[in-house]
Design a protein around this motif. Structure first.
Motif, PDB file in Angstrom:
ATOM      1  N   ASN A 261      -3.397   5.385  -0.900  1.00 10.27           N
ATOM      2  CA  ASN A 261      -3.805   4.488   0.166  1.00 10.27           C
ATOM      3  C   ASN A 261      -3.553   5.156   1.511  1.00 10.27           C
ATOM      4  O   ASN A 261      -2.552   5.875   1.671  1.00 10.27           O
TER       5      ASN A 261
ATOM      6  N   GLY B  74       0.177   6.356   1.482  1.00 10.58           N
ATOM      7  CA  GLY B  74       1.101   5.917   0.450  1.00 10.58           C
ATOM      8  C   GLY B  74       0.532   5.956  -0.940  1.00 10.58           C
ATOM      9  O   GLY B  74      -0.652   6.231  -1.139  1.00 10.58           O
TER      10      GLY B  74
ATOM     11  N   TYR C  32       0.609   3.662  -4.595  1.00 15.18           N
ATOM     12  CA  TYR C  32       0.851   2.400  -5.261  1.00 15.18           C
ATOM     13  C   TYR C  32       0.528   2.602  -6.737  1.00 15.18           C
ATOM     14  O   TYR C  32      -0.135   3.566  -7.116  1.00 15.18           O
TER      15      TYR C  32
ATOM     16  N   GLU D 286       1.801  -2.431  -7.169  1.00 15.73           N
ATOM     17  CA  GLU D 286       3.064  -2.405  -6.445  1.00 15.73           C
ATOM     18  C   GLU D 286       3.205  -1.108  -5.654  1.00 15.73           C
ATOM     19  O   GLU D 286       2.651  -0.070  -6.015  1.00 15.73           O
ATOM     20  N   LEU D 287       3.985  -1.209  -4.593  1.00 12.62           N
ATOM     21  CA  LEU D 287       4.254  -0.046  -3.758  1.00 12.62           C
ATOM     22  C   LEU D 287       5.142   0.932  -4.502  1.00 12.62           C
ATOM     23  O   LEU D 287       6.123   0.532  -5.128  1.00 12.62           O
TER      24      LEU D 287
ATOM     25  N   THR E   6       5.693   5.371   0.643  1.00 10.94           N
ATOM     26  CA  THR E   6       4.837   5.569   1.811  1.00 10.94           C
ATOM     27  C   THR E   6       5.433   6.639   2.704  1.00 10.94           C
ATOM     28  O   THR E   6       6.642   6.908   2.664  1.00 10.94           O
TER      29      THR E   6
END
Length: 121
Positions: free
Chosen positions: A96, A35, A37, A46-47, A50
């Motif tokens: 990530n 993912g 961020y 923050e996301l 993903t």
């Protein structure tokens, strides 16, 4: 040990596009969810998006319809295509990944060092 390295950040005008890449290297047996961020100055991380090993994707509401996440499992790479960029997209973007790694083939979570994206108005 596993390393994630992001690239593709930079300065772009509002309405423009950028493509971020995150390449993984090291003792890698497989990936699960990967993912992106982001963290703007003074804000929490923050996301953004993903993607699972099966290709299922999720996006933050703020980027839906503008950003696209994809992955190349053969190249151990995840991408983030960003279109119609806005000044509020300005942030450090982090990669990530959940990685099965090492002699024991444990699942561990890794972060890249981040790449700066700046969108001017």
């Amino acid at each position: 040990q596993v390393q994630l390295v992001e690239s593709g950040g930079g300065l772009v005008q509002a309405g423009g596009s950028l493509r971020l890449s995150c390449a993984a290297s090291g003792s890698i047996f497989s990936f699960n969810t990967m993912g992106w961020y982001r963290q703007a100055l003074g804000n929490q991380r923050e996301l953004v998006a993903t993607i699972t090993s099966g290709g299922s994707t999720t996006y933050a509401d703020s980027v839906k319809g503008r950003f696209t996440i994809s992955r190349d499992n053969a190249e151990n790479t995840v991408y983030l295509e960003m279109n119609s960029l806005k000044p509020e997209d300005t942030a450090v973007y982090y990669c990530n990944a959940d990685v099965r790694t090492g002699v024991l083939r444990r699942w561990l979570n890794y972060w890249g060092p981040g790449t700066q994206v700046t969108v001017s108005s």
